[in-house]
Design an enzyme around this catalytic site. Structure first.
Site, short mmCIF file in Angstrom:
data_model
loop_
_atom_site.label_atom_id
_atom_site.label_comp_id
_atom_site.label_asym_id
_atom_site.label_seq_id
_atom_site.Cartn_x
_atom_site.Cartn_y
_atom_site.Cartn_z
N PHE B 240 0.97 -1.34 -0.01
CA PHE B 240 -0.14 0.19 0.07
C PHE B 240 1.00 1.32 0.08
O PHE B 240 0.59 2.43 0.42
CB PHE B 240 -1.04 -0.08 1.26
N ARG B 613 -9.21 -1.12 -20.05
CA ARG B 613 -9.68 -2.48 -20.19
C ARG B 613 -9.11 -3.26 -18.78
O ARG B 613 -8.14 -2.92 -18.30
CB ARG B 613 -8.50 -3.40 -21.24
N PRO B 617 -10.90 -9.35 -14.38
CA PRO B 617 -11.99 -8.77 -13.61
C PRO B 617 -12.02 -9.41 -12.34
O PRO B 617 -12.38 -8.95 -11.47
CB PRO B 617 -13.26 -9.41 -14.39
N GLN B 623 -9.06 -5.87 -6.11
CA GLN B 623 -8.62 -4.36 -5.82
C GLN B 623 -9.36 -3.47 -5.45
O GLN B 623 -9.15 -2.64 -4.36
CB GLN B 623 -7.58 -4.00 -7.09
N GLU B 690 -6.22 1.83 -7.10
CA GLU B 690 -6.51 2.91 -6.11
C GLU B 690 -7.50 3.57 -6.28
O GLU B 690 -8.09 4.35 -5.47
CB GLU B 690 -5.13 4.03 -6.05
#
Lengths: 316, 730, 215
Positions: B240, B613, B617, B623, B690
Site C-alpha cells: 500500500f 481494459r 475482472p 483491488q 487505487e
C-alpha cells in the site's frame, strides 16, 4: 522477553506455594495477556508456573443453586455453557463481546479478571507510567486519553480495566475463590476484588502475592432480562469505549455495571434504585463526581444513552 | 518498444485470455501456505542469526551516550550495530530520514541499534538491554499549530482566471475546512528482510514493491556498487505504499550480517512499525466553491496544509481538484510545514485518497445548499477537457455513466434527500455517494520472455505482486500474445536479476508491467516466426501453434534446437501529455447509525468503475473492494493519534490503530464499465488498484449525514463526533 | 492541571520540552535493566517439547521463551503460519490446536507438550487443496496472501463452532442455536484482519463451504 524457568504445578495449592516462595514467579494460564506483556518486558517473570492442568476447568452447580466456574474455564466454554446461556445470559453476552474467537479459546476466567489495562502509554516502555513503573508519572493525563477513565481515576493514573466479562461478573455479584501460598483459601466478593488506582495504580486487585484464583462462583440466578451493550468504533475485536451490563426486571428494578469508564468494573448499587426512573437518573447517580477529560467526556453521554437503549430493549 | 501513437488492433484485443475472469495462478500456493515471504526463505538461508531493532525513545534530539555493555554480554549476542560502528551510511534517494539514527535523532522509533544474536528470543532480550541516553530537543508535532509556518511546496500550485473575483461575485458561496489524520499502511506482513553476504556481494530477500529503487537505495545507503546487490521479493504481504522504499529491516539486516559473518533475519516488530516507517500525513484542507443557483461552478479553490520532516513532501490532496470539475476560475495550492513526526510518504492513492475525502463532502454540502441532487450537481459540472488546459481532452471520461449506472443499481432514487428521516429499528439509515477519480500513470517497464522446447513460456521481470494479481495478469498477457493456454506460462517476479519493471505503486503496475511483457512477447513472436520461417507480420499465434496461410507449426518447435529468449522494454511518448488519462468511478454507500449510541455500521457498498481494459475482472474487483474497505477504515476509524508533547503516534499497534475487521464490511459490489483506452498502452488498460479508495470515505461520511443530519468534517467520523447532534434518546 | 505541552518535573509529571536530558533504555525501566544485567541477563532455559504437527510428532529442544508460532516457523519450517503482529492483534498466526483455533503467537511452545497442532500445511497442499482452500481460490478470498493461512484455519474452525452451537456477539438468542449466516461468519472471523480487504470474498468462500457441508 527475559529468560524464565518453567514448570507445571501438580495442584492449585502447590502452584500457590511455588509462586509464593519464588521471587519473580508468576502463574500462567491462557497466556494471552501475560505473554503479550512479556514480549514488551512490561511483565518480566523469571519463573512461570503453568496452572493449565490442575483440573480447574469445570463448571459445576453449587448447593445454593448457583454455579462454580473453575478458574481455568476458557472464555469460549463459559460463554457456551448451557446453564450460563440460560440463567446468566449477561455473562455469555459479555464474553462473546470480547476479543476474538481465537483469544476466547485460550483466555481463562481468572485471567480475564486479571487483564491489565490497554492504555497505550502503559504499553510503551519509553513513556512514563505509574502503573508500569511507579513514580514515573502518567503520560495519559494531558496526553491522549479518549479511551481512558471518566470516574474513579486519580492524579497517578486514568487507565481503565479492559474486561467485558468482569462487567458481567460484577453485575452478577460473583465471588472469587482463591488459594493462598500458605494453603489457606478465601472467597472475595467481586466488588472487593478490583481496586481503584489511587496512589498505587500498579496494584489492581486485592490478591496477595502467590494467591491463585481457583474458581469464580455465581449466586443463584435472579431472572430478568440480561443485556450487554458494548459500544466501540470498530464493530468487533475492539475494546469498549463504554459498555453497559444490565439485568432488568419487569418491575423496572435492576442492576447495571459499566465498562470502559473506570479502573474497575463500575457499579454503584445506590444508583440502581433510580433505574425505574430511567437512564438519566441512574447514570447521574452512577457517575456522580465523574472527572472526564476533554477527549473522553462523551463517555458520560454515551453511558446514559446506552443504558437508555438497554432499558428500552428490556421493555420491548 | 516505444508507445507513441494510440494503439490499433493487436493480439490482446482477441480477449481469449486477457479480460477473462481468471483465478489467480498463485492461489494454490498462497492458500496452502507454500508462498514464501521475505522472512521465510529458510531453505535458501541455513543457520541464520536474528536481528532485533531498537527504536529511539525520543522524537527529536541527540543520543548523548549508548551503553552496550549489558547487551553485548547477554547470551547469544553476536553483534550490535549502531551509528557508531556502522561505517558511513548515506541516506537513500527515496528516504527522508536516516534508516539508522544517531547521534542525531529525527523521529520517534527511528532505529538506533540492531542486536544480532543466535536466536530471535536472545536478540529480543538483549535489545532490551541497550541503554541509550538522549538529549531531547524541542520539536514541532502539531500540524494545526504549524499552519503559519508552512511554505508553498509541491507540484500543485495553480491559478486559472480570477478566483477571488469570481468567488466574490458568485450567487452561492461555499467555504469549508476539512481535516484528515495521519494514516498507517498497516499491511499484514511486517517489513522484513534476510541479508546474506558472499564476499562483497549482498543478497537480500525482502518485502519491497519497487525492486530497482530498492536495489539502488541499498547500494547507495551502504556505499557499494549496485551490481553487488541482489534483491529478491517474490511474495509481498501487502504494501500500500509502505514498501515502496528500502526500510530499516533491509539495511540493518545487511549491516548485521556483515558484522556477524552470517546471514541475518530482521523483521520490524509490529509496535515499532507505525513510528519507524512511513505513513500518510495528516492534512488540513480548505475548499471554496462559487456557483450559480443552477449549480454551475464559476470558481473553485482547494488548498492543503500538511507537514513532514525537513526535506519531505506534502500529500498533494488538492491534485484531483485540478481536473475533476469544470469552472473557469481556479485556485490550487499546497503548503508544507516542518513536523518532527515520523516520515510522511505515499500511501494508497497519495493525494486523491484524502483529497477526495474532503472534496466529495464539499460537493455533497454544496448540493444540499443548492437544493440540487448530488449526482446532478456533478453532472452539471462535468468536463471532458482539462479545466486548466481546455485544448487537452481526457482520453476517456465516463464519470456521468458511472454515477448513473450506480444510481440505478443502488436505488438512489429512493433516497430521501432530507437527512434523519429513515429509520430501521434502532438504526437511522442514510445513503451517500461520491465520485471516484484517480489519475493513470504509465511507467517504463521491461520483461524477458523465454520459450523452451516443451512449449513453456517463462516471463521474467522484477515486477512485484503485492496482492494486486500481477502473476496472473502477466501470465494472461504472455498466454494471449503467444497463443498458448495459461498453464503453459510460468511467471517469475520480484528479482533484481530480472529486467527492470514499473514496480507496484501509484496504480501504474498492471498496465505498465503487462505492456512491458507485451513488448517482450512481440520480440519473442518475431524470433519464433523467423526461426520457423514465417513472415512475422502474417503469423498467427493460437492454440499452441504458429500459423500463416495453410502452414501451421507447433510453437514449441521453434525452441527445439534451444531456448529462445527475448527481452524488451516498453517506453512512452507524449500521449500522456496530449491526453489527460484518468480513471473514474462512483461510490454508493448505505449506513446505519445507532439512534442511541451513534455507532456507525456500513450496510451496503457499491462502486462503479471506468478504468480502461480490465485485464482480470477477478483480481481487479478484489483491488476495488480492498480499496473500498481501506476507505471505509479511513472514514470510520483510522487515525494515528499524535501525542503533541512527545511527538509520536501513540496507538502504535494493531489493537490501537483500528483497521476494519470482517464485521465492519458488508457484501460489496463492483461494476466495471466496458472500456478500452488506446492512448495508455497496447494493453489499453489503466490502473484500478487505487481508484477504489478515492471518494469512498466521503460517500460514507455523506451517508452518515443523510442518516443523521450531522455533518462531520474531521475524519475519522466516530460516534463521539455525532453524539451532540443526535436526536434525544432517553 | 497540566497545560498542553508542559509538564512539571515531579514524581508524577514528566519533563517535556526544552533541551532536557533524559535517560531511557529501549524497553525496560533502567532499574530493571540493570537488575537483569546483574542477574546475568538470563541465560536461556532450554526445555524439551514434543508437538504433533499435522499428524507427525516432532521433538524439539527449545528456549522456554519460544512461542508456538516461532517453533512452527523457525524450528519446524512450517512457514505457512504467519507472524503479523506477534501480539494477538491480527490473527495471521491462527492454527488449530486439539480442534480449537488459537493465536499461536500468544502461546508458549512448552505449554503444548503432546498437543496436536494443525497448520495450513496440514489442511491441504497446493496440489490437493482442502475444500476451504479451494473456495478461497475460487472466490478470490485473498490478495497479498499473508493473512490467508490464518483466515483459512479460522474459517475451518468457525464452521465447527457454529455447528457446536457456541454463541457469538451477533447471536440473537444466546440460549438458542446460532445460525449459519453471513452475519455470524463475519463476527466470528473478525479476529482475522485482512488489510487488503478481501472480506467480502472471504465470507462468500466460507458461506459456500458451509452450504455444501450442510447439504
Amino acid at each position: 522477553m527475559k529468560a524464565f524457568t518453567y514448570e507445571r504445578a501438580g495442584s492449585p495449592a502447590e502452584a500457590a506455594a511455588i509462586v509464593g516462595r519464588t521471587q519473580g514467579a508468576r502463574f500462567i494460564a491462557g497466556g494471552t495477556n501475560l505473554l503479550d506483556l512479556m514480549k514488551l518486558q512490561i511483565e518480566t517473570p523469571t519463573h512461570l508456573v503453568d496452572v493449565n492442568h490442575l483440573g480447574l476447568d469445570r463448571i459445576e452447580a453449587t448447593p445454593e443453586g448457583g454455579l462454580r466456574i473453575g478458574a481455568l474455564v476458557r472464555n469460549t466454554d463459559l460463554a457456551a455453557d448451557k446453564r450460563v446461556r440460560k440463567d446468566y445470559a449477561l455473562l455469555s453476552r459479555a464474553l462473546v463481546a470480547g476479543a476474538s474467537g481465537q483469544l476466547r479459546n485460550k483466555a481463562t476466567t481468572a485471567g480475564n479478571l486479571l487483564q491489565r489495562t490497554r492504555c497505550p502509554y502503559f504499553y510503551d516502555t519509553n513513556q512514563p507510567c505509574n502503573k508500569r513503573k511507579p513514580g514515573s508519572g502518567c503520560a495519559a493525563i494531558g496526553g491522549i486519553n479518549r479511551s481512558m477513565a471518566v470516574i474513579g481515576a486519580s492524579d497517578a493514573c486514568i487507565a481503565t480495566h479492559p474486561s467485558d466479562m468482569a462487567i458481567a461478573m460484577r453485575a452478577l455479584d460473583a465471588v472469587v475463590e482463591t488459594v493462598r501460598a500458605d494453603g489457606a483459601t478465601r472467597a472475595i466478593p467481586i466488588a472487593e476484588f478490583h481496586t481503584l488506582p489511587g496512589d498505587t495504580p500498579n496494584v489492581e486487585n486485592t490478591l496477595a502475592a502467590g494467591e491463585l484464583i481457583t474458581a469464580v462462583t455465581l449466586p443463584k440466578p435472579i431472572g430478568g432480562t440480561h443485556i450487554y451493550h458494548k459500544v466501540r468504533d470498530r464493530a468487533s475485536y475492539a475494546f469498549a469505549l463504554v459498555s453497559v451490563g444490565a439485568i432488568l426486571q419487569k418491575d423496572g428494578s435492576g442492576r447495571v455495571a459499566f465498562g470502559g469508564v473506570a479502573h474497575k468494573p463500575w457499579r454503584v448499587e445506590a444508583a440502581e434504585a433510580a433505574l425505574a426512573q430511567g437512564a438519566k437518573a441512574a447514570t447521574a447517580l452512577a457517575f456522580a463526581g465523574a472527572k472526564p477529560t476533554e477527549q473522553n467526556k462523551f463517555k458520560l453521554v454515551l453511558a446514559e444513552r446506552t443504558l437508555a437503549a438497554a432499558i428500552a430493549e428490556a421493555r420491548a | 518498444m516505444k508507445f507513441t501513437t494510440p494503439a490499433g488492433t493487436n493480439p490482446i484485443d482477441q480477449g481469449k485470455i486477457v479480460g477473462k475472469p481468471t483465478p489467480r495462478i498463485d492461489g494454490p500456493l498462497k492458500t496452502s501456505g507454500g508462498a514464501r515471504y521475505a522472512y521465510e526463505h529458510n531453505e535458501a538461508v541455513k543457520n541464520p542469526a536474528y536481528g532485533y531493532v531498537v527504536g529511539s525513545a525520543i522524537a527529536k534530539g541527540r543520543i548523548s551516550a549508548i551503553d552496550l555493555r549489558d547487551a553485548k554480554a547477554a547470551p547469544g549476542v553476536l553483534a550490535i550495530i549502531t551509528a557508531d560502528n556502522a561505517g558511513k551510511l548515506t541516506k537513500g534517494s527515496f528516504n527522508t530520514a536516516m534508516l539508522l539514527g544517531g547521534p542525531e535523532i529525527e523521529h520517534y522509533h527511528q532505529a538506533v541499534a540492531v542486536v544480532v544474536a543466535e536466536t530471535f528470543e536472545q536478540a529480543r532480550a538483549a535489545a532490551a538491554l541497550v541503554r541509550v541516553d538522549y538529549a531531547r530537543e524541542k520539536g514541532a508535532y502539531d500540524l494545526a499549530a504549524s499552519v503559519d509556518s508552512a511554505v508553498k511546496a509541491g507540484g500543485n500550485n495553480a491559478k486559472v482566471g480570477d478566483f477571488d473575483g469570481a468567488f466574490a461575485a458568485a450567487p452561492v458561496q461555499f467555504d469549508q475546512r476539512y481535516t484528515t489524520p495521519d494514516h498507517a499502511h498497516a499491511m499484514m506482513e511486517p517489513h522484513a528482510s534476510i541479508a546474506a553476504w558472499d564476499g562483497d556481494k549482498l543478497q537480500i530477500w525482502t518485502a519491497n514493491q519497487m525492486i530497482a529503487w530498492g536495489r539502488g537505495d541499498v547500494a547507495k545507503t551502504l556505499g557499494i556498487p549496485k551490481e553487488n546487490v541482489r534483491l529478491i521479493s517474490p511474495f509481498i504481504g501487502g504494501g500500500f505504499g509502505g514498501k515502496l522504499f528500502v526500510r530499516a529491516d533491509a539495511i540493518l539486516a545487511a549491516l548485521g550480517a556483515k558484522a556477524a559473518g552470517r546471514p541475518v533475519k530482521v523483521a520490524l516488530p509490529r509496535p515499532l512499525m507505525f513510528n519507524n516507517t512511513t505513513h500518510r500525513p495528516a492534512t488540513i484542507q480548505r475548499i471554496r466553491i462559487g456557483a450559480g443557483r443552477d449549480g454551475k461552478i464559476s470558481a473553485i479553490a482547494h488548498e492543503e496544509w500538511c507537514g513532514d520532516l525537513p526535506g519531505g513532501g506534502g500529500e498533494n490532496s488538492v491534485a484531483q481538484t485540478r481536473l475533476l470539475y469544470a469552472g473557469a476560475n481556479r485556485l490550487i495550492g499546497q503548503k508544507l510545514a516542518v513536523l518532527n513526526l515520523p516520515e510522511a510518504n505515499a500511501m494508497r492513492a497519495p493525494g486523491e485518497a484524502p483529497g477526495m475525502m474532503a472534496l466529495e463532502i464539499a460537493m455533497d454540502e454544496l448540493a444540499e445548499k443548492l437544493g440540487i441532487d448530488p449526482i446532478e450537481l456533478r453532472v452539471i459540472n462535468d468536463t471532458q477537457v482539462d479545466p486548466e488546459k481546455p485544448e487537452r481532452p481526457f482520453s476517456q471520461r465516463r464519470l456521468i455513466e458511472c454515477m448513473r449506472t450506480g444510481a440505478d443499481k443502488f436505488g438512489w432514487a429512493k433516497r430521501n434527500p432530507k437527512p434523519g428521516q429513515v429509520r430501521d429499528g434502532r438504526w437511522l439509515v442514510g445513503i451517500g455517494m461520491a465520485a471516484a477519480f484517480r489519475n493513470n500513470i504509465n511507467m517504463k517497464s521491461a520483461a524477458r520472455v523465454r520459450l523452451d522446447g516443451s512449449g513453456i513460456v517463462t516471463v521474467e521481470t522484477d515486477m512485484t505482486d503485492i496482492g494486486t494479481g500481477t502473476y496472473t495478469i502477466v501470465a494472461q498477457t504472455a498466454a494471449e500474445m503467444m497463443g498458448v493456454p495459461l498453464d503453459k506460462v510460468k511467471v517469475k517476479l520480484g528479482d533484481s536479476s530480472f529486467p527492470v519493471s514499473a514496480g507496484s505503486g501509484g496504480q501504474w503496475g498492471a498496465n505498465s508491467a503487462t505492456a512491458g511483457v507485451y513488448a517482450a512477447c512481440v520480440k519473442l513472436r518475431e524470433a519464433v516466426a523467423q526461426k520457423l520461417g514465417f513472415n512475422s507480420d502474417d503469423a498467427v499465434f493460437a492454440g499452441g501453434k504458429v500459423r500463416a496461410g495453410k502452414r501451421s507449426v507447433p510453437l514449441a518447435d521453434a525452441a527445439k534446437a534451444g531456448e529462445i529468449v527475448a527481452e524488451d522494454v516498453m517506453e512512452y511518448g507524449d500521449l500522456g501529455r496530449k491526453f489527460q488519462q484518468s480513471t473514474f468511478g462512483a461510490h454508493f454507500v448505505e449506513v446505519g447509525v445507532d439512534i442511541a449510541t451513534a455507532e456507525i455500521r456500513i450496510r451496503r457498498m457499491l462502486a462503479v468503475c471506468a478504468a480502461g481494459r480490465i485485464l482480470n475482472p477477478v483480481s481487479a474487483r478484489s483491488q476495488v473492494i480492498g480499496a473500498m474497505t481501506m476507505g471505509a477504515g479511513a472514514a470510520l476509524m483510522e487515525e494515528l493519534v499524535v501525542d503533541k508533547r512527545f511527538g509520536f503516534f501513540v496507538n502504535h499497534d494493531l489493537a490501537g490503530y483500528e483497521v476494519p475487521v470482517h464485521a465492519d464490511i458488508p457484501h460489496q459490489e463492483v461494476i466495471f464499465l466496458e472500456e478500452t483506452d488506446p492512448t495508455t498502452s497496447p494493453m489499453k488498460a489503466k490502473g484500478v488498484g487505487e481508484l477504489g479508495i478515492c471518494g469512498v470515505g466521503a460517500a460514507v461520511a455523506n451517508a452518515i449525514h443523510n442518516a443523521t443530519g450531522v455533518r462531520v468534517r474531521d475524519y475519522p467520523v466516530t460516534l463521539d463526533k455525532l453524539l451532540e447532534g443526535m436526536p434525544e434518546f432517553a | 492541571m497540566h497545560g498542553p505541552g508542559e509538564f512539571e518535573l515531579s514524581r508524577r509529571g514528566i519533563l517535556v520540552g526544552g533541551a532536557a536530558s533524559v535517560a531511557m533504555t529501549a524497553a525496560p525501566p533502567i532499574a530493571e535493566a540493570q537488575e537483569a544485567a546483574s542477574a546475568g541477563a538470563g541465560a536461556p532455559v532450554l526445555a524439551r517439547v514434543t508437538l504433533k504437527v499435522n499428524g507427525k510428532p516432532h521433538t524439539l529442544e527449545l528456549d522456554t521463551r519460544t512461542t508456538l508460532l516461532d517453533a512452527l516457523r523457525e524450528h519446524l519450517q512450517f512457514t505457512g503460519t504467519k507472524k503479523g503482529c506477534d501480539h494477538g492483534q491480527c490473527g495471521a498466526c491462527t492454527v488449530i490446536v486439539d480442534g480449537r483455533r488459537i493465536n499461536s503467537c500468544l502461546s508458549l511452545a512448552v505449554m503444548h507438550e503432546g498437543d496436536s497442532v494443525t497448520t495450513i500445511e496440514g489442511l491441504g497442499t497446493a496440489e490437493k487443496l482442502h475444500p476451504m482452500q479451494a473456495a478461497f481460490v475460487k472466490h478470490d478470498g485473498y490478495q497479498c496472501g499473508y493473512c490467508t493461512p490464518g483466515q483459512i484455519c479460522s474459517a475451518v474452525a468457525v464452521l465447527d463452532e457454529i455447528r457446536a452451537g457456541i454463541p457469538s456477539h451477533v447471536t440473537g438468542d444466546v440460549a438458542g442455536k446460532p445460525a449459519m449466516s453471513a452475519e455470524e461468519i463475519r463476527e466470528r472471523m473478525s479476529g482475522n484482519i485482512c488489510r487488503c480487504g478481501a472480506y467480502s470474498n472471504i465470507v462468500e468462500a466460507i458461506s459456500e463451504v458451509a452450504a455444501r457441508r450442510k447439504a
